[in-house]
Design an enzyme around this catalytic site. Sequence first.
Site, short mmCIF file in Angstrom:
data_model
loop_
_atom_site.label_atom_id
_atom_site.label_comp_id
_atom_site.label_asym_id
_atom_site.label_seq_id
_atom_site.Cartn_x
_atom_site.Cartn_y
_atom_site.Cartn_z
N PHE A 117 0.76 -1.18 -0.08
CA PHE A 117 0.13 -0.04 0.17
C PHE A 117 0.82 1.20 -0.14
CE2 PHE A 117 -2.99 3.01 1.82
CZ PHE A 117 -3.99 2.79 1.29
N ASP A 188 2.83 -5.84 7.59
CA ASP A 188 1.71 -5.14 7.81
C ASP A 188 0.43 -5.94 7.49
OD1 ASP A 188 -0.64 -3.42 7.21
OD2 ASP A 188 0.73 -1.77 6.70
N TYR A 213 -10.20 -0.64 11.40
CA TYR A 213 -11.48 -0.11 10.71
C TYR A 213 -12.01 -1.11 9.57
CZ TYR A 213 -7.75 2.46 8.04
OH TYR A 213 -6.83 2.79 7.25
N LYS A 214 -10.93 -1.87 9.09
CA LYS A 214 -11.02 -2.69 7.98
C LYS A 214 -12.03 -4.05 8.40
CE LYS A 214 -7.43 -0.78 5.15
NZ LYS A 214 -6.16 -0.58 4.61
N ARG A 360 -12.83 -4.30 -6.63
CA ARG A 360 -12.58 -5.25 -5.58
C ARG A 360 -13.80 -5.43 -4.56
NH1 ARG A 360 -8.33 -2.76 -1.11
NH2 ARG A 360 -10.31 -1.46 -0.82
C1 LIG Z 1 -5.40 0.61 4.61
C2 LIG Z 1 -3.99 0.68 4.74
C3 LIG Z 1 -3.54 1.74 5.37
C4 LIG Z 1 -4.11 2.89 5.64
O1 LIG Z 1 -3.31 3.79 6.61
P1 LIG Z 1 -4.04 4.63 7.49
O2 LIG Z 1 -2.85 5.38 8.29
O3 LIG Z 1 -4.95 3.71 8.46
O4 LIG Z 1 -4.95 5.69 6.83
C5 LIG Z 1 -1.84 1.58 5.18
N1 LIG Z 1 -1.11 0.35 4.77
C6 LIG Z 1 -1.86 -0.70 4.34
C7 LIG Z 1 -1.21 -1.95 3.80
C8 LIG Z 1 -3.32 -0.55 4.12
O5 LIG Z 1 -4.12 -1.47 3.63
#
Ligand SMILES: *Cc1c(COP(=O)(O)O)cnc(C)c1O
Length: 401
Positions: A117, A188, A213-214, A360
């Site tokens: 990400f 992660d 939150y996911k 998705r």
């Molecule tokens: C959703 C996601 C994020 C989002 O980071 P936030 O700081 O919570 O906005 C970061 N890394 C990955 C791999 C994600 O899937």
Amino acid sequence: MTDFAATKALFHLPPGVIYLDGNSLGPLPLSAPARMAQVMTDEWGEMLITGWNRGGSDGAGWMAQPTLLGDRVGRLIGAEPSHVVLGDTLSIKVYQALAAALEMTERKVVLSDNGNFPSDLYMAEGLVRSLRQGHELRIVAPEEVEASLTPEIGVLMITEVDYRTGRMHDMVRLTERAHSLGILTIWDLAHSAGAVPVDLARARADFAVGCTYKYLNGGPGAPAFIYVAPRHANRVRPALSGWLGHESPFAFDIDYRPGAGIERMRVGTPPVLALAALEASLDIWDMTTMAEVRARSQELTGRFIAGVEAACPTLTLASPRDPDLRGSQVSFRHAQGYAIMQALIARGVIGDFRAPDILRFGFTPLYIDQGDVDGAVAVLAEVMDGALWDRDEYRTRSRVT
Ligand SMILES: *Cc1c(COP(=O)(O)O)cnc(C)c1O
């Protein structure tokens, strides 16, 4: 055996909606509004500042919630008790983990992959730049990660489940390989926690981070989590050395001394209201096990792939076909992916779009069942058969896709 009909009944799912985006933002647990209202009126309202010592549904105090709830998240990711703490956002936790790992090694290269990400890569870039010690962020293709583990790499920083395609890295194998070369690992778990079974202790991961939150349904902006392996927990030196990670915050010392174990990964004041919403969701998570969730998720994703491939030949599967190699989502490619997704959303099937061409769909057994899968396939088939996506209004991009 988990009663998934019972867990589904504990979420607010708007009528007429099939929600296949819990991989981006989980839905509202029905008990969350009352729990939050209670924290506001009975705790914030009545206890005022004494809530820090007396608040929380267990009366353990608001200040204890980040580690108490951290342990409940920890159960879902195979962490040893007392080694997970909640707070901040995932981007911050990525920075924190990487900064800590880089202080533990003399090596200068951080390895990641281009399926990661972007925020993780951006945070690493910023950290490497501000350190000014000649560190390098090396980004390779996901399938090249294993071969790119060389003795010059200091830290492997990687996301287990690819956010676009759902492709999974083999955490156990990559961690073992990394360790054999003296490389530290940061995993992660943004698309793993609550999606696939994770066993951090068995994998001997050094650090792990993720968001709630996911798949964990903690609500928009819910706090992130960080895990530090027991063998490192009292050795890491936090770069984000905020007062609540201090050994004794209320001594108000001028000098920073890190707190015991995972406590040192706290930064500042915990988000008490957000933690209350997350707690409501963790109560539902207590009703199941990740093994059962995984079995059900594989059934649902397999059913969706079979249904879509039979009904929509112009969509190309972007996720691994082998259920053991994909997370809890299914992605398809189509050049008109954005417009197709808008047409689906207009008809109550909510997934999302990831540039350049990915549709998705997240599958979340706590509240998605076979009927939802079949319903979503039917609507998608209708949209594709009639080219119902081919309208100007579906091509206009919103700020959040
Ligand atoms: C959703 C996601 C994020 C989002 O980071 P936030 O700081 O919570 O906005 C970061 N890394 C990955 C791999 C994600 O899937």
